[in-house]
Design a protein around this motif. Structure first.
Motif, PDB file in Angstrom:
ATOM      1  N   ILE A 134       0.836  -1.203   0.000  1.00 22.65           N
ATOM      2  CA  ILE A 134       0.000   0.000   0.000  1.00 22.65           C
ATOM      3  C   ILE A 134       0.872   1.253   0.000  1.00 22.65           C
ATOM      4  O   ILE A 134       0.596   2.225  -0.712  1.00 22.65           O
ATOM      5  N   THR A 135       1.931   1.240   0.789  1.00 20.04           N
ATOM      6  CA  THR A 135       2.851   2.382   0.806  1.00 20.04           C
ATOM      7  C   THR A 135       3.462   2.595  -0.563  1.00 20.04           C
ATOM      8  O   THR A 135       3.537   3.732  -1.062  1.00 20.04           O
ATOM      9  N   GLU A 136       3.893   1.523  -1.217  1.00 18.64           N
ATOM     10  CA  GLU A 136       4.458   1.650  -2.560  1.00 18.64           C
ATOM     11  C   GLU A 136       3.427   2.193  -3.529  1.00 18.64           C
ATOM     12  O   GLU A 136       3.738   3.040  -4.388  1.00 18.64           O
ATOM     13  N   ASP A 137       2.186   1.719  -3.419  1.00 17.10           N
ATOM     14  CA  ASP A 137       1.140   2.166  -4.341  1.00 17.10           C
ATOM     15  C   ASP A 137       0.899   3.667  -4.212  1.00 17.10           C
ATOM     16  O   ASP A 137       0.788   4.376  -5.214  1.00 17.10           O
ATOM     17  N   ILE A 138       0.831   4.151  -2.976  1.00 16.55           N
ATOM     18  CA  ILE A 138       0.614   5.587  -2.767  1.00 16.55           C
ATOM     19  C   ILE A 138       1.813   6.387  -3.266  1.00 16.55           C
ATOM     20  O   ILE A 138       1.658   7.425  -3.916  1.00 16.55           O
ATOM     21  N   LEU A 139       3.015   5.911  -2.972  1.00 17.21           N
ATOM     22  CA  LEU A 139       4.214   6.600  -3.447  1.00 17.21           C
ATOM     23  C   LEU A 139       4.270   6.665  -4.969  1.00 17.21           C
ATOM     24  O   LEU A 139       4.727   7.651  -5.547  1.00 17.21           O
ATOM     25  N   THR A 140       3.809   5.602  -5.629  1.00 19.96           N
ATOM     26  CA  THR A 140       3.858   5.537  -7.085  1.00 19.96           C
ATOM     27  C   THR A 140       2.832   6.463  -7.714  1.00 19.96           C
ATOM     28  O   THR A 140       3.095   7.093  -8.748  1.00 19.96           O
ATOM     29  N   ARG A 141       1.658   6.543  -7.093  1.00 21.64           N
ATOM     30  CA  ARG A 141       0.556   7.309  -7.688  1.00 21.64           C
ATOM     31  C   ARG A 141       0.626   8.803  -7.405  1.00 21.64           C
ATOM     32  O   ARG A 141       0.055   9.608  -8.136  1.00 21.64           O
ATOM     33  N   SER A 142       1.282   9.176  -6.315  1.00 23.43           N
ATOM     34  CA  SER A 142       1.277  10.586  -5.933  1.00 23.43           C
ATOM     35  C   SER A 142       2.626  10.974  -5.339  1.00 23.43           C
ATOM     36  O   SER A 142       3.146  10.276  -4.473  1.00 23.43           O
ATOM     37  N   VAL A 143       3.145  12.108  -5.786  1.00 25.91           N
ATOM     38  CA  VAL A 143       4.413  12.584  -5.246  1.00 25.91           C
ATOM     39  C   VAL A 143       4.188  13.586  -4.122  1.00 25.91           C
ATOM     40  O   VAL A 143       5.148  13.983  -3.446  1.00 25.91           O
ATOM     41  N   SER A 144       2.937  13.986  -3.926  1.00 32.91           N
ATOM     42  CA  SER A 144       2.675  15.022  -2.928  1.00 32.91           C
ATOM     43  C   SER A 144       1.891  14.537  -1.720  1.00 32.91           C
ATOM     44  O   SER A 144       1.783  15.254  -0.723  1.00 32.91           O
ATOM     45  N   THR A 145       1.307  13.333  -1.788  1.00 31.06           N
ATOM     46  CA  THR A 145       0.595  12.803  -0.625  1.00 31.06           C
ATOM     47  C   THR A 145       1.586  12.551   0.502  1.00 31.06           C
ATOM     48  O   THR A 145       2.631  11.935   0.308  1.00 31.06           O
ATOM     49  N   GLN A 146       1.243  13.016   1.690  1.00 29.69           N
ATOM     50  CA  GLN A 146       2.118  12.796   2.849  1.00 29.69           C
ATOM     51  C   GLN A 146       1.810  11.431   3.447  1.00 29.69           C
ATOM     52  O   GLN A 146       0.647  11.079   3.666  1.00 29.69           O
ATOM     53  N   ILE A 147       2.846  10.666   3.715  1.00 32.24           N
ATOM     54  CA  ILE A 147       2.682   9.301   4.221  1.00 32.24           C
ATOM     55  C   ILE A 147       3.446   9.139   5.527  1.00 32.24           C
ATOM     56  O   ILE A 147       4.621   9.517   5.619  1.00 32.24           O
ATOM     57  N   THR A 148       2.759   8.566   6.525  1.00 27.84           N
ATOM     58  CA  THR A 148       3.426   8.092   7.731  1.00 27.84           C
ATOM     59  C   THR A 148       3.196   6.590   7.795  1.00 27.84           C
ATOM     60  O   THR A 148       2.058   6.126   7.732  1.00 27.84           O
ATOM     61  N   TRP A 149       4.281   5.835   7.896  1.00 25.10           N
ATOM     62  CA  TRP A 149       4.206   4.365   7.922  1.00 25.10           C
ATOM     63  C   TRP A 149       4.691   3.904   9.284  1.00 25.10           C
ATOM     64  O   TRP A 149       5.838   4.130   9.652  1.00 25.10           O
ATOM     65  N   ASP A 197       5.400 -13.766   7.406  1.00 27.14           N
ATOM     66  CA  ASP A 197       4.811 -12.453   7.648  1.00 27.14           C
ATOM     67  C   ASP A 197       5.839 -11.333   7.508  1.00 27.14           C
ATOM     68  O   ASP A 197       5.845 -10.390   8.280  1.00 27.14           O
ATOM     69  N   GLY A 198       6.703 -11.450   6.541  1.00 24.69           N
ATOM     70  CA  GLY A 198       7.655 -10.376   6.260  1.00 24.69           C
ATOM     71  C   GLY A 198       7.380  -9.766   4.899  1.00 24.69           C
ATOM     72  O   GLY A 198       6.442 -10.157   4.193  1.00 24.69           O
ATOM     73  N   ILE A 199       8.184  -8.807   4.517  1.00 21.05           N
ATOM     74  CA  ILE A 199       8.046  -8.131   3.226  1.00 21.05           C
ATOM     75  C   ILE A 199       8.985  -8.804   2.234  1.00 21.05           C
ATOM     76  O   ILE A 199      10.112  -9.168   2.574  1.00 21.05           O
ATOM     77  N   SER A 200       8.536  -8.960   1.010  1.00 23.15           N
ATOM     78  CA  SER A 200       9.412  -9.560   0.002  1.00 23.15           C
ATOM     79  C   SER A 200      10.653  -8.699  -0.173  1.00 23.15           C
ATOM     80  O   SER A 200      10.600  -7.465  -0.093  1.00 23.15           O
ATOM     81  N   VAL A 201      11.780  -9.364  -0.424  1.00 22.43           N
ATOM     82  CA  VAL A 201      13.048  -8.644  -0.564  1.00 22.43           C
ATOM     83  C   VAL A 201      12.982  -7.644  -1.711  1.00 22.43           C
ATOM     84  O   VAL A 201      13.454  -6.505  -1.592  1.00 22.43           O
ATOM     85  N   ASP A 202      12.396  -8.041  -2.829  1.00 21.55           N
ATOM     86  CA  ASP A 202      12.305  -7.135  -3.979  1.00 21.55           C
ATOM     87  C   ASP A 202      11.530  -5.867  -3.628  1.00 21.55           C
ATOM     88  O   ASP A 202      11.921  -4.759  -4.013  1.00 21.55           O
ATOM     89  N   LEU A 203      10.424  -6.038  -2.883  1.00 16.86           N
ATOM     90  CA  LEU A 203       9.625  -4.870  -2.514  1.00 16.86           C
ATOM     91  C   LEU A 203      10.381  -3.980  -1.543  1.00 16.86           C
ATOM     92  O   LEU A 203      10.338  -2.745  -1.650  1.00 16.86           O
TER      93      LEU A 203
END
Length: 382
Positions: A134-149, A197-203
């Motif tokens: 989800i974080t990657e999707d938001i980063l890809t779609r918008s350069v101005s949306t502020q994200i806190t993860w 329950d981890g994140i894929s290395v590529d991601l």
């Protein structure tokens, strides 16, 4: 399917062959399949099975004569045995359950919601694969949306994936795990969590590179923030958005942030429909969990009219693989063998590469020696 019944017409390889993609699949560099192709494969199999019933809600399962009567919203079935595999449901933090809405929702609903606006501040809660996607999707779609993860983990850990670790997802390991004492099983599940329950290395690497590029152009500091080792303790409405109270695990300090949208990538938990609680009444319990045999049969302290098998809710009883798709065919084969009282599906599990010291009984299980019992013995055993 292939590892249990290599000649099955429902195998993924047969699916690829019939759809003219077998050689293309073999030739591509990445041997894994996409989620979309996996969905299409399951849909293809389902379309060839005439015994499946969709859009039926089970209202009740009660003992009836020498078996059970299952009442749904459309009809009634009579059965000598019941296999329950109702799956999971989104895990929602207690502080958010009464607040779910268009700007506060679980990751399972992310694709059904409008995309975050450029001026929004989005909080993504959860350090696993879903939170990262989800974080990657938001980063890809918008350069101005502020994200806190944010995550309760101390970092964003990649999935633990190597040949030795993956021994935990073999039938032999599952049988050895099942024979261990309860507390030891709990400790192993906790220690092996990152195997599933981890994140894929590529991601992980893609996200890091995206953030690095933003640090180069100077947009990282203002638009992206990572909060490891924090737990969401409270959520309250604030003007048109949300106030989120956080507990910092490492420092024991409290803090809060104001956001416009919250996406809860907080995982899933076993679903327990009302009929299941009544069905398991009288089951032998171990620290609040029903005792399950190696064939997933629930053990009861009293006679029951027929066996009841429980899937997808035995992580502590059978290990992390109990809710993993990699061994779903094996799990089903054990249930079918138990129902028939004979090894209809041969034991093709093989031996583990990692050998352990064990009792003679456990050693036999590791070697693939499984004692077959009759259906009636399975249901009434304690």
């Amino acid at each position: 399917m292939t590892l249990v019944d290599p000649t099955s017409p429902y195998s993924f390889l047969n699916y690829l062959a019939l759809h003219g993609r077998l050689y293309s699949f073999v030739n591509k560099r990445n041997a894994s399949t996409s989620r979309q192709e996996f969905i299409e494969y399951y849909r293809w199999v389902a379309g060839r099975l005439k015994t499946l019933r969709f859009s039926e809600v089970v209202n009740d399962v009660i003992p009836f004569r020498d078996g059970y009567r299952i009442s749904t919203n459309t009809t009634t079935y009579l059965a000598r045995a019941v296999v329950v595999g109702v799956g999971v449901e989104p895990k929602i933090p207690a502080c958010a359950r009464s607040l779910l809405c268009g700007t506060l929702y679980h990751a399972a609903d992310y694709l059904e919601r409008p995309l975050p606006q450029a001026a929004e501040h989005v909080l993504v809660v959860g350090g696993g694969q879903s939170g990262a996607e989800i974080t990657e999707d938001i980063l890809t779609r918008s350069v101005s949306t502020q994200i806190t993860w944010s995550t309760s983990r101390s970092n964003f850990f990649a999935i633990d994936d190597n040949s030795f670790v993956n021994e935990a997802y073999t039938p032999a390991y599952s049988r050895r795990f099942h024979a261990l004492p309860l507390q030891q099983r709990r400790d192993i599940v906790e220690g092996e969590m990152l195997t599933s329950d981890g994140i894929s290395v590529d991601l992980c690497n893609r996200l890091y590179e995206m953030l690095y590029e933003r640090s180069v152009d100077g947009t990282l500091t203002d638009r992206f923030r990572v909060l490891p080792s924090v737990v969401v303790k409270g959520i309250t409405s604030h003007k048109m958005g949300w106030r989120v109270d956080l507990d910092e695990i490492a420092t024991q300090r409290n803090s809060c942030i104001l956001v416009d949208r919250i996406v809860l990538a907080t995982g899933f938990q076993p679903r327990t429909p009302p009929f299941l609680e009544a069905l398991l009444e009288g089951a032998c319990m171990e620290d609040g969990l029903p005792v399950l045999g190696p064939d997933y049969a629930v053990r009861f302290g009293r006679p029951v009219p027929g066996p009841i098998y429980l899937q997808n809710q035995s992580r502590v009883q059978h290990g992390l693989q109990s809710a993993n798709l990699s061994l779903v065919a094996y799990r089903n084969s054990q249930i079918i063998n138990s129902l028939l009282g004979r090894p209809f599906y041969l034991n093709t599990s093989g031996r583990q590469m990692i050998q352990v010291y064990a009792t003679s009984d456990a050693s036999e299980r590791d070697a693939g020696v499984v004692a077959m019992r009759s259906t009636r013995q399975v249901s009434g055993g304690t």
